[in-house]
Design a protein around this motif. Structure first.
Motif, PDB file in Angstrom:
ATOM      1  N   LYS A 128     -22.721 -37.402 -34.217  1.00 41.79           N
ATOM      2  CA  LYS A 128     -22.437 -36.040 -33.781  1.00 41.79           C
ATOM      3  C   LYS A 128     -21.846 -36.088 -32.370  1.00 41.79           C
ATOM      4  N   VAL A 129     -20.777 -35.345 -32.166  1.00 43.50           N
ATOM      5  CA  VAL A 129     -20.081 -35.371 -30.880  1.00 43.50           C
ATOM      6  C   VAL A 129     -19.837 -33.945 -30.404  1.00 43.50           C
ATOM      7  N   ASP A 130     -20.155 -33.690 -29.129  1.00 40.98           N
ATOM      8  CA  ASP A 130     -19.855 -32.385 -28.531  1.00 40.98           C
ATOM      9  C   ASP A 130     -18.349 -32.165 -28.462  1.00 40.98           C
ATOM     10  N   GLN A 131     -17.967 -30.892 -28.360  1.00 42.46           N
ATOM     11  CA  GLN A 131     -16.585 -30.575 -28.035  1.00 42.46           C
ATOM     12  C   GLN A 131     -16.257 -31.109 -26.638  1.00 42.46           C
ATOM     13  N   ALA A 132     -15.012 -31.525 -26.451  1.00 44.34           N
ATOM     14  CA  ALA A 132     -14.592 -32.080 -25.159  1.00 44.34           C
ATOM     15  C   ALA A 132     -14.389 -30.966 -24.140  1.00 44.34           C
ATOM     16  N   SER A 133     -14.821 -31.223 -22.924  1.00 43.10           N
ATOM     17  CA  SER A 133     -14.608 -30.256 -21.840  1.00 43.10           C
ATOM     18  C   SER A 133     -13.766 -30.840 -20.711  1.00 43.10           C
ATOM     19  N   ILE A 134     -13.518 -32.162 -20.743  1.00 41.38           N
ATOM     20  CA  ILE A 134     -12.735 -32.821 -19.693  1.00 41.38           C
ATOM     21  C   ILE A 134     -11.710 -33.747 -20.342  1.00 41.38           C
ATOM     22  N   TYR A 135     -10.480 -33.669 -19.872  1.00 37.19           N
ATOM     23  CA  TYR A 135      -9.454 -34.640 -20.227  1.00 37.19           C
ATOM     24  C   TYR A 135      -8.973 -35.267 -18.928  1.00 37.19           C
ATOM     25  N   LEU A 136      -9.169 -36.568 -18.780  1.00 33.66           N
ATOM     26  CA  LEU A 136      -8.751 -37.266 -17.564  1.00 33.66           C
ATOM     27  C   LEU A 136      -7.609 -38.210 -17.894  1.00 33.66           C
ATOM     28  N   GLY A 137      -6.401 -37.812 -17.504  1.00 32.00           N
ATOM     29  CA  GLY A 137      -5.217 -38.622 -17.752  1.00 32.00           C
ATOM     30  C   GLY A 137      -4.679 -39.202 -16.462  1.00 32.00           C
ATOM     31  N   PHE A 138      -3.489 -39.771 -16.542  1.00 30.15           N
ATOM     32  CA  PHE A 138      -2.826 -40.377 -15.389  1.00 30.15           C
ATOM     33  C   PHE A 138      -1.341 -40.087 -15.462  1.00 30.15           C
ATOM     34  N   ASP A 139      -0.760 -39.862 -14.276  1.00 28.32           N
ATOM     35  CA  ASP A 139       0.687 -39.738 -14.156  1.00 28.32           C
ATOM     36  C   ASP A 139       1.166 -38.385 -14.694  1.00 28.32           C
ATOM     37  N   ARG A 140       2.203 -38.366 -15.509  1.00 29.41           N
ATOM     38  CA  ARG A 140       2.776 -37.106 -15.978  1.00 29.41           C
ATOM     39  C   ARG A 140       1.783 -36.322 -16.820  1.00 29.41           C
ATOM     40  N   PHE A 141       1.861 -35.002 -16.717  1.00 27.95           N
ATOM     41  CA  PHE A 141       0.876 -34.137 -17.358  1.00 27.95           C
ATOM     42  C   PHE A 141       1.144 -34.062 -18.860  1.00 27.95           C
ATOM     43  N   SER A 142       0.478 -34.907 -19.611  1.00 24.04           N
ATOM     44  CA  SER A 142       0.567 -34.872 -21.065  1.00 24.04           C
ATOM     45  C   SER A 142      -0.827 -35.124 -21.617  1.00 24.04           C
ATOM     46  N   THR A 143      -0.998 -34.915 -22.920  1.00 26.58           N
ATOM     47  CA  THR A 143      -2.303 -35.139 -23.540  1.00 26.58           C
ATOM     48  C   THR A 143      -2.151 -36.136 -24.681  1.00 26.58           C
ATOM     49  N   ASP A 144      -1.650 -37.311 -24.348  1.00 27.63           N
ATOM     50  CA  ASP A 144      -1.449 -38.362 -25.346  1.00 27.63           C
ATOM     51  C   ASP A 144      -2.763 -38.701 -26.040  1.00 27.63           C
ATOM     52  N   GLY A 145      -2.701 -38.826 -27.355  1.00 31.51           N
ATOM     53  CA  GLY A 145      -3.848 -39.279 -28.115  1.00 31.51           C
ATOM     54  C   GLY A 145      -4.992 -38.290 -28.194  1.00 31.51           C
ATOM     55  N   ARG A 146      -4.724 -37.048 -27.907  1.00 33.63           N
ATOM     56  CA  ARG A 146      -5.786 -36.033 -27.938  1.00 33.63           C
ATOM     57  C   ARG A 146      -6.515 -36.096 -29.276  1.00 33.63           C
ATOM     58  N   PRO A 147      -7.820 -36.404 -29.268  1.00 36.22           N
ATOM     59  CA  PRO A 147      -8.536 -36.662 -30.522  1.00 36.22           C
ATOM     60  C   PRO A 147      -8.766 -35.407 -31.352  1.00 36.22           C
ATOM     61  N   ILE A 148      -8.741 -35.587 -32.665  1.00 37.55           N
ATOM     62  CA  ILE A 148      -8.915 -34.457 -33.578  1.00 37.55           C
ATOM     63  C   ILE A 148     -10.362 -33.990 -33.580  1.00 37.55           C
ATOM     64  N   LEU A 149     -10.543 -32.738 -33.943  1.00 38.48           N
ATOM     65  CA  LEU A 149     -11.834 -32.097 -34.193  1.00 38.48           C
ATOM     66  C   LEU A 149     -12.643 -31.801 -32.927  1.00 38.48           C
ATOM     67  N   ILE A 150     -12.744 -32.762 -32.007  1.00 37.67           N
ATOM     68  CA  ILE A 150     -13.550 -32.509 -30.805  1.00 37.67           C
ATOM     69  C   ILE A 150     -12.733 -31.861 -29.683  1.00 37.67           C
ATOM     70  N   SER A 151     -11.450 -31.643 -29.929  1.00 39.76           N
ATOM     71  CA  SER A 151     -10.629 -30.922 -28.953  1.00 39.76           C
ATOM     72  C   SER A 151      -9.916 -29.743 -29.605  1.00 39.76           C
ATOM     73  N   ASP A 152     -10.414 -29.321 -30.759  1.00 38.14           N
ATOM     74  CA  ASP A 152      -9.759 -28.250 -31.507  1.00 38.14           C
ATOM     75  C   ASP A 152      -9.805 -26.907 -30.784  1.00 38.14           C
ATOM     76  N   LYS A 153     -10.855 -26.674 -30.019  1.00 35.11           N
ATOM     77  CA  LYS A 153     -11.000 -25.377 -29.359  1.00 35.11           C
ATOM     78  C   LYS A 153     -10.112 -25.242 -28.121  1.00 35.11           C
ATOM     79  N   GLY A 154      -9.541 -26.344 -27.678  1.00 43.44           N
ATOM     80  CA  GLY A 154      -8.702 -26.289 -26.484  1.00 43.44           C
ATOM     81  C   GLY A 154      -9.473 -26.013 -25.217  1.00 43.44           C
ATOM     82  N   ASN A 155     -10.748 -26.422 -25.190  1.00 42.67           N
ATOM     83  CA  ASN A 155     -11.598 -26.153 -24.029  1.00 42.67           C
ATOM     84  C   ASN A 155     -11.496 -27.208 -22.936  1.00 42.67           C
ATOM     85  N   GLU A 156     -10.681 -28.238 -23.148  1.00 41.01           N
ATOM     86  CA  GLU A 156     -10.632 -29.298 -22.152  1.00 41.01           C
ATOM     87  C   GLU A 156     -10.050 -28.791 -20.829  1.00 41.01           C
ATOM     88  N   ASN A 157     -10.727 -29.121 -19.761  1.00 39.41           N
ATOM     89  CA  ASN A 157     -10.173 -28.939 -18.426  1.00 39.41           C
ATOM     90  C   ASN A 157      -9.362 -30.191 -18.112  1.00 39.41           C
TER      91      ASN A 157
END
Length: 314
Positions: free
Chosen positions: A211-240
């Motif tokens: 069981k995995v919580d929905q994601a609330s943080i996305y920590l990337g590097f460099d240009r603002f993109s969301t490469d590899g954004r995982p399915i199901l746990i980021s469906d709500k778009g709640n990531e900061n």
């Protein structure tokens, strides 16, 4: 609370705050990146008096150290109260880099052997209760990369940590498009459960193994993109969304504490409908500014974000 006070807290004190404030969404997508760039920064050598430099990567050396920093970063994040760390290691757009990229990536993954070769690191994972799970199409990727020995190492790592349950490190491989993965998994679970329509939680548990919580943080590097954004746990778009300026192997506890302070105490305090002269002045001063806009430095040919915000005077 001010950042200076927050940064003065002990790890366990911050951990308690994180667990309370991020309850139900205590998952970070750590899109660990910039490993080759940071390797070159550390190991680049001047080859003559004109400051010309050698920028060749020794992939045998690189493979031993590149991903190790992620393993230690995960320990640090768990000590700060993060429940689940999701690292999308391979995602479908990497297929566009051509067949020559896969052998290099397989070499990179060899660095995960640190968990098997370093008893003190494995002890950290055991004491903190960190379980490692490989999810997605990693078996197919390793088969394509002719790396059966690495698959055995992955399986051994999962076996050694399978009884840990305080924290999870999810290491993902996605070869197909995320939508195709979602469709195929839904059909598979539907059929295996006697044609019962699966819930989101059941799909999450089937795909990630826990069981995995929905994601609330996305920590990337460099240009603002969301490469590899995982399915199901980021469906709500709640990531900061957060992006380090320097490659991830160069960031440290201070970097991560800035992210935590922002999500815990800053982003949750924004006003909605109250308008005063200070707010009007701030938005009018910044009406032409766009976060994520950057430039390319010709001396090194690297992208960097342009300073955009005109900070209020008071």
């Amino acid at each position: 609370m001010k950042y200076i006070d927050f940064n003065g807290l002990k790890d366990e004190e911050i951990s308690e705050i994180v667990k309370i404030k991020l309850e139900g969404e205590n998952t970070i997508i750590y899109a660990y990146d910039g490993t080759r760039r940071s390797y070159l920064i550390v190991f680049t050598k001047l080859v003559n008096q004109n400051n010309q430099i050698e920028t060749k990567i020794d992939y045998d050396q690189y493979s031993k150290i590149a991903i190790q920093k992620f393993l230690y970063d995960s320990v640090m994040m768990c000590k700060h109260g993060i429940k689940t760390i999701c690292y999308p290691m391979w995602f479908c757009t990497l297929e566009d880099r051509g067949p020559e990229y896969l052998p290099k990536f397989i070499k990179y993954l060899e660095g995960l052997s640190e968990l098997l070769d370093n008893p003190s690191l494995l002890k950290m994972y055991s004491e903190l209760g960190i379980r490692i799970i490989f999810y997605g199409e990693y078996k197919l990727l390793l088969e394509r990369g002719n790396a059966p020995d690495l698959l055995l190492k992955f399986e051994k790592i999962m076996e050694l940590t399978k009884n840990n349950s305080n924290h999870y490190v999810l290491l993902g491989t996605n070869i197909e498009q995320p939508s195709e993965t979602f469709i195929n998994n839904t059909i598979s679970l539907y059929k295996s459960n006697g044609n019962v329509i699966p819930t989101t939680n059941s799909l999450i548990e089937q795909y990630y193994g826990v069981k995995v919580d929905q994601a609330s943080i996305y920590l990337g590097f460099d240009r603002f993109s969301t490469d590899g954004r995982p399915i199901l746990i980021s469906d709500k778009g709640n990531e900061n969304l957060y992006y380090s300026v320097s490659p991830h192997p160069l960031i440290n506890q201070t970097t991560f504490r800035k992210v935590l302070f922002d999500i815990l105490f800053c982003r949750s305090n924004t006003i909605e409908d109250n308008i005063n002269s200070d707010i009007i002045e701030f938005y009018m001063d910044n009406k032409d500014m766009v976060m994520g806009v950057g430039n390319v430095n010709p001396h090194g040919n690297y992208w960097y974000p342009d300073p955009q915000v005109k900070v209020p005077n008071h």
